[in-house]
Design an enzyme around this catalytic site. Sequence first.
Site, short mmCIF file in Angstrom:
data_model
loop_
_atom_site.label_atom_id
_atom_site.label_comp_id
_atom_site.label_asym_id
_atom_site.label_seq_id
_atom_site.Cartn_x
_atom_site.Cartn_y
_atom_site.Cartn_z
N HIS A 163 -7.74 -3.32 4.59
CA HIS A 163 -7.14 -1.97 4.54
C HIS A 163 -7.82 -1.14 3.47
O HIS A 163 -8.21 0.02 3.69
CB HIS A 163 -5.64 -2.10 4.26
N ASN A 164 -8.02 -1.73 2.29
CA ASN A 164 -8.67 -1.00 1.20
C ASN A 164 -10.13 -0.71 1.51
O ASN A 164 -10.66 0.33 1.12
CB ASN A 164 -8.56 -1.79 -0.10
N SER A 192 0.83 -1.21 0.00
CA SER A 192 0.00 0.00 0.00
C SER A 192 0.86 1.25 0.00
O SER A 192 1.91 1.30 0.62
CB SER A 192 -0.92 0.02 1.22
N GLU A 245 -10.18 2.18 3.66
CA GLU A 245 -9.86 3.31 2.78
C GLU A 245 -11.12 3.80 2.06
O GLU A 245 -11.34 5.02 1.95
CB GLU A 245 -8.80 2.85 1.78
N LYS A 303 -4.62 -6.66 3.43
CA LYS A 303 -4.58 -5.55 2.47
C LYS A 303 -5.98 -5.25 1.94
O LYS A 303 -6.35 -4.09 1.74
CB LYS A 303 -3.64 -5.90 1.31
#
Length: 495
Positions: A191-192, A134, A195, A188
Site C-alpha cells: 500500500h505504501n 493507514s 502511495e 500495508k
Amino acid sequence: MESAALSRIGLAGLAVMGQNLALNIAEKGFPISVYNRTASKVDQTVDRARNEGSLPLTGQYTPRDFVLSLQRPRSVIILVKAGSPVDHTIAALSDHLDPGDCIIDGGNEWYENTERRMNLVADKGLLYLGMGVSGGEDGARHGPSLMPGGSHHAYSNVQDILHKIAAQVEDGPCVTYIGEGGSGNFVKMVHNGIEYGDMQLISEAYDVLKHVGGLSNSELAEIFVEWNRGELESFLIEITADIFKVKDEDGEGFLVDKILDKTGMKGTGKWTVQQAAELSIAAPTIAASLDCRYLSGLKEERESAAAVLKEAGLSDELGRVNVSGVDKKRLIDDVRQALYASKICSYAQGMNLLRAKSNEKGWNLNLGELARIWKGGCIIRAVFLDRIKKAYQRNPNLASLIVDPEFAREMVQRQAAWRRVVGLAVSAGISTPGMCASLAYFDTYRRARLPANLVQAQRDLFGAHTYERVDRPGAFHTEWTKLARNSGAGVGALN
C-alpha cells in the site's frame, strides 16, 4: 480487580497515532486502558479523553497494572516505533500476559519481524496480529483502513472493535482479515509503495502544468479541485488542491514554493521495491518514485550539476517552454489522462506483487477485498478503487489490471494524450520518471514480441546460457563468434 472495572482492550504507545486510535476506540463505546513508558503521555491522553466527551479511557502507569486492567482474553495494541522498541514492549508486557491473550502490532513493521515475533510469543501461548494502519493521524482518530494478519482467533476476539473503528464505506468497514503470518504488514507495505508512486505521479503532473503550461498556484488549485470531481477523485488529489491554496504566513507568495525540494522516507517504499526484485515482479513506477526520493536528497549535488552542465554548454532554453504557444486547455486535459493511465500501471504493479507474495507464502490474499478496504480511511483512497475491486471480482485470476476489459479500454483511449505529455516533457527537459516508467511498462507489456531475443543471444555468446527458439522446442547453444567470423553476412550493408 472487579470485572466491571476492566477494560475491553488496551493500547501501549501514546505518540499522536496511538492517542488518536485509543480515542477512536473509546469514542465507539469500547472501554480502553492505555499505557506509555513516559507518564506524561498517559496523562495527556486521559486529559484528551475527558475533554473530547468523557470517553471511557483509563490510564495505567506500569506494564503489570496495564495488563491486569484488561478483560480476558486480553487484547493489547502496540503502536511504537518499528524495530527493537516493539521487542522491548512485547517483553515488558508478555511477563504479565496469560496463554490465549493477544498482542496486536499496529506499526509499519517488516513482515518477517512480525512472523518471528509470532513464533516467539507462541511459545508462551500468546496470539499475535500484525496490523497495518493507514490514514495518518486523522485516520487513526476518525476511521483508518486496517489490515490485520496473523492469528485468525486473535482477529475474532477484536473483530467487533475493528469493524467499528475503521473507516466506513458503502460496502462495509475498511477492514478485513488479511491472512496468516505477516500478510497484514506486507499488504500495508505494498500500500505504501503504491502511495509512493501516486505521489510521484502527481508531482510530475504539477511540474508539467507549472513549467510547460505556465499555470499559477491558484490555477493549479482550481484544476485539482476539478479533477477531484471526476475519475481522479482521491485523498491525494484533494489534499494537493488544498496545498496550492495556502499562502506563506511568514512572507509573500505561496507556502509550497518555499518548501525545500528534498523528500523524506521511512523505508516501506524501499522494502516494496526490494520485494518486487526478489519475486521477479516488474514495478518500475514504484521504483522510479523511490529513485526520485533518493535524487531529491542530493540537493547540493544537483545545484552543482546544474552549474557545471550550464558551463559545459547546456542551453538555458532547455527546460524553458514558450508558454504563449501552449494550448493550456488541451495540456490540462492531456495531463489528466496521462496521470490516470500512469496510476493504473502503478496499482497494477502493486497488485501483481501482492499476488506473487501470496502465492509464495500461501496467504490466499483476496485482491478485490484489499481494493475495497482501501476505498476509505487510507492515504491511497480513491474512487477508482471500487472499479479495481470489481475487476478482481469479475476475474480473481486477472493477470494484470491493464488487461481487464474496462481498464484496457481506458488505457487505449488515453494513450495518445499520455504520449503527448511524456514527449512534451522530454523535449522540454522536464523529468517525468514515473509517467515514463508507467508508459514503458504499458508498452512493454502490450507487445507480443520484444527485443529480448537479442539479449538472450548475447547471453548465449558470452556465457553459453543457451536459448529457446520460436519455431521448435528445446534449448540451443550457438558458437556465435566462430560462425560470425566465417560469415560475410552484413559486410558492406551500410555502404
